[in-house]
Design a protein around this motif. Structure first.
Motif, PDB file in Angstrom:
ATOM      1  N   GLN A   1       1.310  -0.805   0.092  1.00 53.72           N
ATOM      2  CA  GLN A   1       0.048  -0.202  -0.224  1.00 53.72           C
ATOM      3  C   GLN A   1       0.740   1.092  -0.140  1.00 53.72           C
ATOM      4  O   GLN A   1       0.567   2.270  -0.522  1.00 53.72           O
ATOM      5  CB  GLN A   1      -0.374   0.089   1.000  1.00 53.72           C
ATOM      6  CG  GLN A   1      -1.771  -1.065   1.201  1.00 53.72           C
ATOM      7  CD  GLN A   1      -2.879  -1.144   2.700  1.00 53.72           C
ATOM      8  OE1 GLN A   1      -3.079   0.067   3.289  1.00 53.72           O
ATOM      9  NE2 GLN A   1      -2.975  -2.106   3.420  1.00 53.72           N
ATOM     10  N   PHE A   2       1.714   1.079   0.874  1.00 53.54           N
ATOM     11  CA  PHE A   2       2.796   2.339   0.952  1.00 53.54           C
ATOM     12  C   PHE A   2       3.616   2.089  -0.646  1.00 53.54           C
ATOM     13  O   PHE A   2       3.532   3.646  -0.995  1.00 53.54           O
ATOM     14  CB  PHE A   2       3.963   1.942   1.758  1.00 53.54           C
ATOM     15  CG  PHE A   2       4.854   3.099   2.161  1.00 53.54           C
ATOM     16  CD1 PHE A   2       5.164   3.761   3.264  1.00 53.54           C
ATOM     17  CD2 PHE A   2       6.446   3.081   0.761  1.00 53.54           C
ATOM     18  CE1 PHE A   2       5.934   4.349   3.414  1.00 53.54           C
ATOM     19  CE2 PHE A   2       7.531   4.231   1.748  1.00 53.54           C
ATOM     20  CZ  PHE A   2       6.703   4.992   2.702  1.00 53.54           C
ATOM     21  N   ALA A   3       4.029   1.347  -0.980  1.00 51.30           N
ATOM     22  CA  ALA A   3       4.498   1.706  -2.657  1.00 51.30           C
ATOM     23  C   ALA A   3       3.541   2.545  -3.369  1.00 51.30           C
ATOM     24  O   ALA A   3       3.949   3.525  -4.626  1.00 51.30           O
ATOM     25  CB  ALA A   3       5.153   0.341  -3.033  1.00 51.30           C
ATOM     26  N   GLN A   4       2.166   2.335  -3.341  1.00 52.77           N
ATOM     27  CA  GLN A   4       1.094   2.878  -4.562  1.00 52.77           C
ATOM     28  C   GLN A   4       1.045   4.035  -3.934  1.00 52.77           C
ATOM     29  O   GLN A   4       0.560   4.769  -4.501  1.00 52.77           O
ATOM     30  CB  GLN A   4      -0.388   1.480  -4.164  1.00 52.77           C
ATOM     31  CG  GLN A   4      -0.008  -0.244  -4.852  1.00 52.77           C
ATOM     32  CD  GLN A   4      -1.526  -0.555  -4.152  1.00 52.77           C
ATOM     33  OE1 GLN A   4      -1.432   0.258  -3.195  1.00 52.77           O
ATOM     34  NE2 GLN A   4      -1.098  -1.157  -5.509  1.00 52.77           N
ATOM     35  N   THR A   5       0.836   4.551  -2.905  1.00 48.93           N
ATOM     36  CA  THR A   5       0.725   6.030  -2.277  1.00 48.93           C
ATOM     37  C   THR A   5       2.229   6.799  -3.202  1.00 48.93           C
ATOM     38  O   THR A   5       1.886   7.607  -3.423  1.00 48.93           O
ATOM     39  CB  THR A   5       0.741   6.123  -0.694  1.00 48.93           C
ATOM     40  OG1 THR A   5      -0.794   5.100  -0.456  1.00 48.93           O
ATOM     41  CG2 THR A   5       0.796   8.102   0.063  1.00 48.93           C
ATOM     42  N   VAL A   6       3.243   6.526  -2.718  1.00 45.16           N
ATOM     43  CA  VAL A   6       4.303   6.466  -3.519  1.00 45.16           C
ATOM     44  C   VAL A   6       4.336   6.790  -4.584  1.00 45.16           C
ATOM     45  O   VAL A   6       3.973   7.800  -5.657  1.00 45.16           O
ATOM     46  CB  VAL A   6       5.419   5.969  -2.882  1.00 45.16           C
ATOM     47  CG1 VAL A   6       6.828   6.847  -3.856  1.00 45.16           C
ATOM     48  CG2 VAL A   6       6.116   5.985  -1.094  1.00 45.16           C
ATOM     49  N   PHE A   7       4.615   6.037  -5.742  1.00 45.92           N
ATOM     50  CA  PHE A   7       4.171   6.105  -6.154  1.00 45.92           C
ATOM     51  C   PHE A   7       2.741   6.650  -7.279  1.00 45.92           C
ATOM     52  O   PHE A   7       3.329   7.786  -9.032  1.00 45.92           O
ATOM     53  CB  PHE A   7       3.917   4.414  -7.558  1.00 45.92           C
ATOM     54  CG  PHE A   7       4.602   3.485  -7.704  1.00 45.92           C
ATOM     55  CD1 PHE A   7       5.359   3.294  -7.307  1.00 45.92           C
ATOM     56  CD2 PHE A   7       4.232   2.441  -7.915  1.00 45.92           C
ATOM     57  CE1 PHE A   7       7.040   2.630  -7.176  1.00 45.92           C
ATOM     58  CE2 PHE A   7       5.239   0.797  -7.519  1.00 45.92           C
ATOM     59  CZ  PHE A   7       6.761   1.729  -7.076  1.00 45.92           C
ATOM     60  N   GLN A   8       2.237   7.204  -6.275  1.00 49.10           N
ATOM     61  CA  GLN A   8       0.624   7.736  -7.440  1.00 49.10           C
ATOM     62  C   GLN A   8       1.278   9.327  -6.921  1.00 49.10           C
ATOM     63  O   GLN A   8       1.109  10.197  -7.701  1.00 49.10           O
ATOM     64  CB  GLN A   8      -0.361   7.944  -5.474  1.00 49.10           C
ATOM     65  CG  GLN A   8      -1.923   7.931  -6.413  1.00 49.10           C
ATOM     66  CD  GLN A   8      -3.221   7.844  -5.862  1.00 49.10           C
ATOM     67  OE1 GLN A   8      -2.495   8.091  -4.660  1.00 49.10           O
ATOM     68  NE2 GLN A   8      -4.131   7.942  -6.396  1.00 49.10           N
ATOM     69  N   ARG A   9       2.159   9.398  -5.815  1.00 53.40           N
ATOM     70  CA  ARG A   9       2.579  10.832  -5.785  1.00 53.40           C
ATOM     71  C   ARG A   9       3.577  11.108  -6.440  1.00 53.40           C
ATOM     72  O   ARG A   9       3.951  12.415  -6.986  1.00 53.40           O
ATOM     73  CB  ARG A   9       3.549  11.216  -4.333  1.00 53.40           C
ATOM     74  CG  ARG A   9       2.229  11.006  -2.968  1.00 53.40           C
ATOM     75  CD  ARG A   9       1.181  12.386  -3.006  1.00 53.40           C
ATOM     76  NE  ARG A   9       1.413  13.433  -3.243  1.00 53.40           N
ATOM     77  CZ  ARG A   9       1.756  14.287  -2.517  1.00 53.40           C
ATOM     78  NH1 ARG A   9       1.287  13.803  -0.956  1.00 53.40           N
ATOM     79  NH2 ARG A   9       2.411  15.825  -2.118  1.00 53.40           N
ATOM     80  N   LEU A  10       3.887  10.105  -7.186  1.00 54.26           N
ATOM     81  CA  LEU A  10       5.531  10.656  -8.138  1.00 54.26           C
ATOM     82  C   LEU A  10       4.487  10.750  -9.591  1.00 54.26           C
ATOM     83  O   LEU A  10       5.333  10.592 -10.561  1.00 54.26           O
ATOM     84  CB  LEU A  10       6.716   8.988  -7.926  1.00 54.26           C
ATOM     85  CG  LEU A  10       7.368   9.524  -6.763  1.00 54.26           C
ATOM     86  CD1 LEU A  10       8.013   8.465  -6.927  1.00 54.26           C
ATOM     87  CD2 LEU A  10       8.016  10.448  -6.666  1.00 54.26           C
ATOM     88  N   GLY A  11       3.337   9.933  -9.542  1.00 56.17           N
ATOM     89  CA  GLY A  11       3.075   9.988 -11.186  1.00 56.17           C
ATOM     90  C   GLY A  11       3.883   9.057 -11.860  1.00 56.17           C
ATOM     91  O   GLY A  11       3.785   9.530 -13.408  1.00 56.17           O
ATOM     92  N   ALA A  12       4.853   8.291 -11.076  1.00 53.77           N
ATOM     93  CA  ALA A  12       4.596   6.689 -11.760  1.00 53.77           C
ATOM     94  C   ALA A  12       3.981   5.171 -12.338  1.00 53.77           C
ATOM     95  O   ALA A  12       2.785   5.551 -10.939  1.00 53.77           O
ATOM     96  CB  ALA A  12       5.581   6.718 -11.029  1.00 53.77           C
ATOM     97  N   GLU A  13       3.924   5.077 -12.847  1.00 56.16           N
ATOM     98  CA  GLU A  13       2.883   3.916 -13.525  1.00 56.16           C
ATOM     99  C   GLU A  13       3.003   2.867 -12.798  1.00 56.16           C
ATOM    100  O   GLU A  13       4.770   2.240 -12.968  1.00 56.16           O
ATOM    101  CB  GLU A  13       3.197   3.856 -15.357  1.00 56.16           C
ATOM    102  CG  GLU A  13       1.732   2.902 -15.989  1.00 56.16           C
ATOM    103  CD  GLU A  13       1.838   3.217 -17.231  1.00 56.16           C
ATOM    104  OE1 GLU A  13       1.765   1.822 -17.843  1.00 56.16           O
ATOM    105  OE2 GLU A  13       3.121   4.162 -17.843  1.00 56.16           O
ATOM    106  N   ASP A  14       2.111   2.095 -11.761  1.00 52.92           N
ATOM    107  CA  ASP A  14       3.190   0.997 -11.349  1.00 52.92           C
ATOM    108  C   ASP A  14       2.498  -0.295 -12.181  1.00 52.92           C
ATOM    109  O   ASP A  14       1.717  -0.902 -12.840  1.00 52.92           O
ATOM    110  CB  ASP A  14       1.355   0.718  -9.881  1.00 52.92           C
ATOM    111  CG  ASP A  14       2.868  -0.242  -9.214  1.00 52.92           C
ATOM    112  OD1 ASP A  14       3.039  -0.929  -9.418  1.00 52.92           O
ATOM    113  OD2 ASP A  14       1.326   0.504  -7.626  1.00 52.92           O
TER     114      ASP A  14
END
Lengths: 75, 616
Positions: free
Chosen positions: B513-526
């Motif tokens: 969940q933490f990684a998804q939050t970070v990716f979202q903040r970075l605008g990164a495509e998971d």
């Protein structure tokens, strides 16, 4: 330049999009070819190079005719 | 660093048969090398038994290892080393799914499962520092008091304050590059005016982009809020010496090991391919410490010598010798049997080989704890494509990460973790860049300039967050031996049984969940996906994850306050055998969220002082 190295550089130019001059300028073409031959089962490198010779006109690059390559060959 | 010519063959097994050393050490990794250096510096006669050939310790041998690595198409972290069936080692590529009741026996490690680990260690001179990542964080003060603070596992019989001076010595020996101001978090304290030997290595551009993206982000866990930051990791790599070090005397980086004077390895060059081996030896390896030990003139090393049995004096329980098999060469199974004799004995082979040797020698304790509580950090990988080019592929493997959740009250319920930002892209998770090349060539038929452009676009935007998740000791996670499983020399192979504890999986679920939050903040495509057919696939609360081994092996000869709950005392001395020390990660009662080598080093320096006292 040896025909085999010539074929290898020509094929690599097609695959990578670098010119043959760029590739020869790295001075590692021979090393890469020998690495390829060491790593691959016998005959596979030959097959790869043979395929290059069958590429349609325009894709195959005539390495030895390039002026920079010619200089290298003469040297 | 000069390794005197011929020092690896200064003695012979036949000559060793005639000697009684002050200390006999099994294994020349970081633990054995440190103890050899400390004791030989105090004038003690030391013998080291090394299972490998020792070829790595000459410059030409090291270069050969590098070339072997470069020329291997399918590289794992053991790829630099020639196969040696007389001292076999686990490889990550050995891991397979384990069918219930059918042990996995194809690799050196026999695995009963249920979890199939791809953990490894390296059986060459210098041990696993010959492939380590060289991050050197200290344990947090709260890591030493897991029972008192969180009601989990046991407190260590040493605390942070007691170990702090030894951390300083360990940072000197390894040559750590870091800035104190970056490392003061979650209660980590440093001595007044302390500076690391060398200034911190800079964050990579990728680290900086992640830092920019998560600025102002906080997460809440167990009713506590944690602000997220990207911090540089302390590194066992040579940086710019800090002139303020050692009261203003400064520090001289230790470069490459060679039999002659060379100028190489004094500074990290930022090579991205420095794991397993740094091309210039700017990354620390135990060969550097070993060379210092050998320079004292008091250390003998016999290589190609695999310890087979710890021999006890039945009258007093003391160790009287180590029986070892000296093999002729790596291509043959021919060997001769010898015995190394000494006043003290040190097993410093690692947290799997130490209990393997003890159990093969019949050295189990009444409490049955030898081999139990095997721990290894559980890694959960998450990967994404950043929206813009981030320079992935530049800098050493890992320069920075998010460490704010290494500690906190939540540890009473779930595992803590540290997050590594990988400068080498998705390699660990997917096999990039080969993965991307196959994708673009085979699936999309791309070649030439288009291939280069698309490949470059993908590779330089790759972000891999590797979550290093805490694992607590569990008695049933263990190393054992079984006469059914032996190696070419007839030594019993290690048999491991392992489950990733729920405590860690709760941490893993939160990490996702933490990684998804970070990716979202970075605008990164998971792009993270966990394939159920993978050997490391685990289902927890209905969700699937893939757990990878961390090669941070610990816990199998745990240290404690008394012989009822442990194998060794707080100096890593065996409770049962007063002249036997069993050292390394295996002594750790818990592993927190720090890579374990720095703490192993600190513990071994402390133990060496105790050995010197005992020998007086």
């Amino acid at each position: 330049m040896q025909p085999r190295l010539n074929q290898f550089v020509g094929r690599s130019a097609v695959l990578t999009g670098f010119s043959t001059v760029d590739l020869l300028g790295t001075a590692v073409a021979e090393l890469y070819l020998s690495t390829l031959e060491t790593q691959l089962p016998a005959g596979v490198t030959d097959d790869l190079l043979r395929v290059y010779a069958t590429l349609p006109e325009g894709l195959a690059i005539k390495t030895a005719e390039h002026p920079m390559t010619a200089l290298k060959v003469r040297a | 660093m000069i390794l005197p010519e011929g020092s690896m063959s200064r003695t012979s097994a036949e000559a060793v048969d005639q000697e009684i050393y002050d200390v006999v050490i099994v294994g020349s990794g970081i633990s054995g090398a440190i103890i050899a250096k400390e004791l030989s510096s105090a004038g003690k006669r030391v013998l080291i038994l090394e299972a490998g050939t020792g070829a790595e310790l000459t410059l030409s041998g090291y270069q050969q290892d590098l070339l072997r690595f470069y020329a291997t198409p399918d590289r794992d972290n053991q790829a630099p080393y020639a196969v040696n069936s007389n001292a076999p080692m686990p490889r990550s590529s050995d891991a397979r799914k384990i069918e219930p009741g059918v042990p996995l026996t194809s690799g050196y490690l026999v695995q009963n499962g249920p979890f199939a680990s791809d953990t490894t260690y390296t059986r060459v001179a210098g041990g696993t520092t010959m492939h380590w990542e060289a991050k050197t964080p200290r344990f947090l003060p709260e890591d030493f008091k897991m029972r008192s603070n969180f009601g989990q596992s046991e407190d260590w019989p040493v605390d942070y304050d007691e170990l702090e001076p030894y951390y300083q010595l360990a940072e000197r020996e390894i040559g750590v590059s870091a800035n104190v101001e970056d490392q003061e978090y979650l209660g980590l304290k440093f001595a007044e005016n302390y500076v690391f030997p060398m200034k911190g290595l800079p964050l990579s551009y990728l680290d900086q982009q992640v830092a920019k993206g998560i600025t102002g982000t906080s997460v809440t866990l167990d009713d506590q809020s944690y602000d997220l930051n990207v911090r540089p990791f302390p590194q066992g790599r040579n940086g710019i010496p800090n002139p303020k070090y050692n009261g203003g005397k400064g520090y001289t980086p230790v470069g490459a090991v060679s039999t002659s004077q060379i100028e190489m390895g004094g500074r990290c060059q930022g090579n991205n391919n420095c794991v397993p081996l740094c091309p210039v030896q700017a990354k620390f390896h135990a060969g550097k410490t070993l060379a210092k030990a050998v320079q004292t003139g008091h250390v003998d090393i016999v290589t190609q010598s695999v310890a087979a049995k710890v021999i006890l004096d039945n009258f007093n329980g003391r160790v009287s010798g180590i029986e070892y098999k000296k093999y002729q060469d790596t291509t043959s199974s021919n060997y001769t049997i010898h015995t190394a004799r000494g006043r003290l004995f040190v097993l410093s082979a690692n947290a799997i080989e130490n209990p393997r040797l003890m159990l093969a020698s019949g050295l189990q304790m009444e409490n049955g704890l030898v081999g139990c509580n095997l721990m290894d950090h559980a890694y959960l990988l998450n990967w994404a494509l950043m929206p813009e080019v981030c320079g992935t592929g530049r800098g050493t493997n890992c320069t920075g990460g998010i460490v704010d959740l290494r500690g906190g009250s939540f540890r009473s319920k779930q595992a803590a973790f540290a997050v590594d930002i990988h400068n080498d892209g998705w390699g660990w998770a997917t096999g990039s860049p080969i993965y991307d090349l196959n994708l673009l060539v085979d699936d999309q038929n791309k070649f030439g300039k288009t291939l280069r452009r698309d490949l470059s676009s993908r590779l330089t935007r790759q972000l891999l967050l590797a979550f290093m998740i805490e694992v607590l000791p569990t008695r049933s996670n263990c190393v054992s031996v079984d006469p059914k499983y032996t190696d070419r020399l007839g030594n019993m192979r290690p048999v491991i049984s392992y489950t990733v504890p729920d405590y860690s999986m709760r941490g893993a679920a939160y990490a996702r969940q933490f990684a998804q939050t970070v990716f979202q903040r970075l605008g990164a495509e998971d792009h993270t996906h966990y394939d159920p057919s993978d050997y490391g696939y685990i289902t927890y609360e209905g969700q699937g994850y893939i757990i990878r081994g961390g090669n941070h092996l610990a816990g199998t000869h745990i240290m404690g306050e008394n012989p009822e709950n442990s194998v060794v005392n707080n100096h890593q001395r065996s409770w049962n055998h007063e002249n036997l020390y069993v050292v390394g990660g295996g002594s750790m009662p818990s592993i927190g969220t720090a890579n374990i080598t720095l703490t192993i080093t600190a513990l071994c320096i402390r133990s060496a002082r105790e050995m010197i006292k005992q020998l007086a």
